[in-house]
Enzyme design. Structure first.
Site, PDB file in Angstrom:
ATOM      1  N   GLU A  52      19.079  57.182 -33.505  1.00 45.88           N
ATOM      2  CA  GLU A  52      20.311  56.984 -32.739  1.00 45.88           C
ATOM      3  C   GLU A  52      20.174  57.504 -31.318  1.00 45.88           C
ATOM      4  O   GLU A  52      20.611  56.850 -30.364  1.00 45.88           O
ATOM      5  CB  GLU A  52      21.476  57.659 -33.454  1.00 45.88           C
ATOM      6  CG  GLU A  52      21.864  56.967 -34.759  1.00 45.88           C
ATOM      7  CD  GLU A  52      23.009  57.672 -35.475  1.00 45.88           C
ATOM      8  OE1 GLU A  52      23.475  58.714 -34.968  1.00 45.88           O
ATOM      9  OE2 GLU A  52      23.420  57.187 -36.548  1.00 45.88           O
ATOM     10  N   HIS A  85      29.681  52.943 -35.314  1.00 50.51           N
ATOM     11  CA  HIS A  85      29.935  53.571 -36.612  1.00 50.51           C
ATOM     12  C   HIS A  85      31.108  52.919 -37.361  1.00 50.51           C
ATOM     13  O   HIS A  85      31.418  53.306 -38.485  1.00 50.51           O
ATOM     14  CB  HIS A  85      30.218  55.064 -36.422  1.00 50.51           C
ATOM     15  CG  HIS A  85      28.998  55.863 -36.078  1.00 50.51           C
ATOM     16  ND1 HIS A  85      28.454  55.861 -34.817  1.00 50.51           N
ATOM     17  CD2 HIS A  85      28.214  56.679 -36.835  1.00 50.51           C
ATOM     18  CE1 HIS A  85      27.397  56.654 -34.802  1.00 50.51           C
ATOM     19  NE2 HIS A  85      27.225  57.151 -36.007  1.00 50.51           N
TER      20      HIS A  85
END
Length: 300
Positions: A158, A191
């Site tokens: 990420e 997300h």
């Protein structure tokens, strides 16, 4: 020393940084949007009957994010200004460099520990920190694929995609401070896909939406901090280690705090306050770009 890590003398000095070259906003934002979609899509390309925590599913996800990490740098190289690519090595643009490395490893990590002073003091008083002195704990952790996912693969993939590859692009279209508030939006919205996972597990839509909105909020807030660290230090390792630490700490357990004896509770609450205030005061000081020989990304 690897040539890809060597400094380019055309960058100037830490005291007289050169302004970043400019690329169109539609280019930088478009690239970041595409990278966000690719990253999330990579988590769903495997057809599996197991849930996300099953070892076979986790291993496949490792393959997916590694492929995305190999693809993402091509966007930086292809769409960055030629002037920027000539000013610094490609590794330096991605935050992979030797200058200031030790400080980039230690200072942001200690600064984040200060932010979590309250929770750390709670763990200290209930002696849960002792487990980290046990070698069996670490051996077991590195044998646990879920631990590796949460503390190694998720942070490294990420941060590499959303910070090391997106920030250099956004920084060529916006000022550093503006860029810090833009890239986390991609990180936070990436997300949202967890809504589908929760619904598939039988969770009610309303509950799934509430949890996902809360997750969107705190991942975006963390993204601000992580992007700030990358822009200020010019190092990928800083946000990566901080991300891993935050994943370990999780959200503060307020319930455990409230179960303490009144005197101890007051002391711990003061630790929370002191840690947060200290973090705010030290943040601009501890992330001075000159400390990390960063004259590429933060020029004001």
């Amino acid at each position: 020393m690897n040539d890809s890590f060597e400094s380019n003398s055309s960058q100037g000095t830490a005291d007289t940084p050169l302004p970043l070259p400019h690329i169109p906003i539609v280019t930088s934002v478009g690239c970041c949007l595409i990278l966000s979609v690719i990253y999330v899509a990579s988590l769903y390309v495997w057809n599996t009957k197991h849930n996300r925590d099953h070892p076979s599913t986790v291993k496949r996800l490792f393959v997916s994010v590694i492929i995305v990490m190999l693809i993402a740098p091509f966007f930086v190289y292809k769409f960055s200004s030629r002037e920027l690519l000539e000013r610094a090595t490609f590794a330096e643009i991605l935050g992979l460099r030797w200058q200031g490395l030790f400080l980039a490893i230690t200072i942001p990590y200690l600064l984040t520990m200060l932010l979590f002073l309250g929770p750390l003091c709670v763990q200290m008083q209930n002696e849960s920190l002792k487990i980290f002195m046990d070698t069996d704990f670490w051996i077991g952790s590195f044998k646990n694929i879920l631990w590796i996912r949460n503390h190694v693969m998720a942070p490294i993939s990420e941060e590499f995609v959303f910070r090391a590859c997106m920030m250099p692009l956004i920084l060529q279209s916006f000022s550093p401070l503006t860029a810090v508030f833009i890239t986390p939006l991609f990180f936070g919205t990436a997300h949202i896909h967890h809504i589908g996972e929760r619904l598939s597990l039988g969770m009610e839509l309303k509950t799934a939406l509430v949890i996902s909105c809360f997750q969107l909020t705190y991942t975006t807030v963390f993204g601000f901090y992580s992007a700030f660290l990358f822009a200020r230090t010019g190092h990928f390792v800083a946000p990566f280690l901080v991300h891993a630490f935050c994943n370990h700490m999780g959200l503060p357990d307020v319930q455990e705090l409230w179960q303490q004896h009144i005197v101890r509770r007051i002391i711990l609450i003061l630790c929370y306050i002191v840690g947060f205030v200290g973090w705010i005061i030290l943040l601009p000081i501890a992330t001075q770009p000159s400390l990390y020989s960063n004259n590429l990304y933060w020029n004001n």
